[in-house]
Design a protein around this motif. Sequence first.
Motif, PDB file in Angstrom:
ATOM      1  N   VAL A 198       0.906  -1.195  -0.133  1.00 12.91           N
ATOM      2  CA  VAL A 198      -0.030  -0.245   0.061  1.00 12.91           C
ATOM      3  C   VAL A 198       0.819   1.187   0.041  1.00 12.91           C
ATOM      4  N   ALA A 199       1.704   1.386   1.084  1.00 15.78           N
ATOM      5  CA  ALA A 199       2.600   2.636   1.186  1.00 15.78           C
ATOM      6  C   ALA A 199       3.917   2.232   1.829  1.00 15.78           C
ATOM      7  N   ARG A 200       4.939   2.835   1.602  1.00 19.15           N
ATOM      8  CA  ARG A 200       6.118   2.546   2.638  1.00 19.15           C
ATOM      9  C   ARG A 200       6.877   4.041   2.688  1.00 19.15           C
ATOM     10  N   ILE A 201       7.650   3.907   3.911  1.00 25.38           N
ATOM     11  CA  ILE A 201       8.443   5.215   3.894  1.00 25.38           C
ATOM     12  C   ILE A 201       9.798   4.799   4.642  1.00 25.38           C
ATOM     13  N   SER A 202      10.717   5.726   4.219  1.00 23.29           N
ATOM     14  CA  SER A 202      12.116   5.465   4.883  1.00 23.29           C
ATOM     15  C   SER A 202      12.118   6.352   6.055  1.00 23.29           C
ATOM     16  N   PHE A 219      -4.522   8.239   0.176  1.00 24.44           N
ATOM     17  CA  PHE A 219      -3.964   7.683   1.661  1.00 24.44           C
ATOM     18  C   PHE A 219      -2.438   8.727   1.699  1.00 24.44           C
ATOM     19  N   THR A 220      -2.194   8.778   3.049  1.00 26.09           N
ATOM     20  CA  THR A 220      -1.019   9.575   3.286  1.00 26.09           C
ATOM     21  C   THR A 220      -0.553   8.767   4.632  1.00 26.09           C
ATOM     22  N   LEU A 221       0.887   8.485   4.240  1.00 22.28           N
ATOM     23  CA  LEU A 221       1.647   7.583   5.389  1.00 22.28           C
ATOM     24  C   LEU A 221       2.618   8.778   5.632  1.00 22.28           C
ATOM     25  N   SER A 222       2.715   8.620   7.128  1.00 19.14           N
ATOM     26  CA  SER A 222       3.606   9.243   8.078  1.00 19.14           C
ATOM     27  C   SER A 222       4.263   8.700   9.146  1.00 19.14           C
ATOM     28  N   ARG A 223       5.308   9.188   9.595  1.00 21.23           N
ATOM     29  CA  ARG A 223       6.075   8.605  10.492  1.00 21.23           C
ATOM     30  C   ARG A 223       6.666   9.196  11.622  1.00 21.23           C
ATOM     31  N   ASP A 224       6.663   8.886  12.743  1.00 21.24           N
ATOM     32  CA  ASP A 224       7.486   9.443  13.821  1.00 21.24           C
ATOM     33  C   ASP A 224       8.555   8.508  14.372  1.00 21.24           C
ATOM     34  N   ASN A 225       9.938   8.801  13.840  1.00 24.61           N
ATOM     35  CA  ASN A 225      11.130   8.079  14.135  1.00 24.61           C
ATOM     36  C   ASN A 225      11.319   8.033  15.577  1.00 24.61           C
ATOM     37  N   ALA A 226      11.309   9.187  16.468  1.00 26.47           N
ATOM     38  CA  ALA A 226      11.370   8.826  17.736  1.00 26.47           C
ATOM     39  C   ALA A 226      10.470   7.978  18.575  1.00 26.47           C
ATOM     40  N   LYS A 227       9.465   7.761  17.941  1.00 24.64           N
ATOM     41  CA  LYS A 227       8.577   6.667  18.768  1.00 24.64           C
ATOM     42  C   LYS A 227       8.208   5.454  17.741  1.00 24.64           C
ATOM     43  N   ASN A 228       9.041   5.229  16.731  1.00 19.37           N
ATOM     44  CA  ASN A 228       9.094   4.159  15.895  1.00 19.37           C
ATOM     45  C   ASN A 228       7.401   3.764  15.351  1.00 19.37           C
ATOM     46  N   THR A 229       6.801   4.616  14.929  1.00 20.11           N
ATOM     47  CA  THR A 229       5.471   4.624  14.781  1.00 20.11           C
ATOM     48  C   THR A 229       5.318   5.309  13.323  1.00 20.11           C
ATOM     49  N   VAL A 230       4.261   4.571  12.536  1.00 22.49           N
ATOM     50  CA  VAL A 230       3.785   4.985  11.512  1.00 22.49           C
ATOM     51  C   VAL A 230       2.220   5.107  11.316  1.00 22.49           C
ATOM     52  N   PHE A 231       1.780   6.041  10.738  1.00 15.42           N
ATOM     53  CA  PHE A 231       0.546   6.494  10.710  1.00 15.42           C
ATOM     54  C   PHE A 231      -0.035   6.344   9.216  1.00 15.42           C
ATOM     55  N   LEU A 232      -1.280   5.619   8.876  1.00 17.32           N
ATOM     56  CA  LEU A 232      -1.695   5.393   7.646  1.00 17.32           C
ATOM     57  C   LEU A 232      -3.106   6.310   7.447  1.00 17.32           C
ATOM     58  N   GLN A 233      -3.005   7.624   6.972  1.00 20.15           N
ATOM     59  CA  GLN A 233      -4.409   8.215   6.823  1.00 20.15           C
ATOM     60  C   GLN A 233      -5.297   7.770   5.610  1.00 20.15           C
ATOM     61  N   MET A 234      -6.005   7.215   5.783  1.00 18.30           N
ATOM     62  CA  MET A 234      -6.904   6.789   4.574  1.00 18.30           C
ATOM     63  C   MET A 234      -8.159   7.602   4.479  1.00 18.30           C
ATOM     64  N   ASN A 235      -8.497   8.247   3.308  1.00 24.12           N
ATOM     65  CA  ASN A 235      -9.389   9.151   3.078  1.00 24.12           C
ATOM     66  C   ASN A 235      -9.953   8.425   2.033  1.00 24.12           C
ATOM     67  N   SER A 236     -11.475   9.046   1.547  1.00 23.82           N
ATOM     68  CA  SER A 236     -12.070   8.743   0.399  1.00 23.82           C
ATOM     69  C   SER A 236     -12.017   7.183   0.080  1.00 23.82           C
ATOM     70  N   LEU A 237     -12.365   6.655   1.012  1.00 20.83           N
ATOM     71  CA  LEU A 237     -12.404   5.139   1.160  1.00 20.83           C
ATOM     72  C   LEU A 237     -13.346   4.642   0.138  1.00 20.83           C
ATOM     73  N   ARG A 238     -12.898   3.527  -0.555  1.00 22.29           N
ATOM     74  CA  ARG A 238     -13.747   2.802  -1.575  1.00 22.29           C
ATOM     75  C   ARG A 238     -14.148   1.244  -1.126  1.00 22.29           C
ATOM     76  N   PRO A 239     -14.936   0.603  -1.382  1.00 16.21           N
ATOM     77  CA  PRO A 239     -15.252  -0.556  -1.135  1.00 16.21           C
ATOM     78  C   PRO A 239     -14.026  -1.757  -1.353  1.00 16.21           C
ATOM     79  N   GLU A 240     -13.240  -1.394  -2.495  1.00 12.69           N
ATOM     80  CA  GLU A 240     -12.097  -2.292  -2.988  1.00 12.69           C
ATOM     81  C   GLU A 240     -11.001  -1.955  -2.044  1.00 12.69           C
ATOM     82  N   ASP A 241     -11.076  -1.181  -1.108  1.00 11.41           N
ATOM     83  CA  ASP A 241      -9.669  -0.842  -0.087  1.00 11.41           C
ATOM     84  C   ASP A 241     -10.114  -1.993   1.177  1.00 11.41           C
TER      85      ASP A 241
END
Length: 112
Positions: free
Chosen positions: A46-50, A65-87
């Motif tokens: 779906v998505a990846r971030i370095s 979709f937008t992928l973001s990352r908090d390196n200090a917390k080793n956490t990633v967030f995937l914001q999914m908008n305009s979702l479709r049934p095929e998601d």
Amino acid sequence: QLQASGGGLVQAGGSLRLSCAASGSIGSIDVMGWYRQAPGKQRELVARISSGGSSNYADSVKGRFTLSRDNAKNTVFLQMNSLRPEDTAVYYCFAVSWQDYWGQGTLVTVSS
């Protein structure tokens, strides 16, 4: 060592936010992101971030979709908008350090 959360049921056009936190002796993480697997289909990226913030998206989710990352917390967030049934799929987070790590999967269901 990867804990995913945020899945659920949403109507088409709605939004969800997935989170994935890495913990334990996972080492220095290079890439984090999400795959998904829909019923009867192969798992797809779906998505990846370095660690430097460079991201890539599947064509099917670009602009939604937008992928973001908090390196200090080793956490990633995937914001999914305009979702479709095929998601609709089970979404798996992953992290790459000296080996690949996978989360337990979280189900996203988009109703039409």
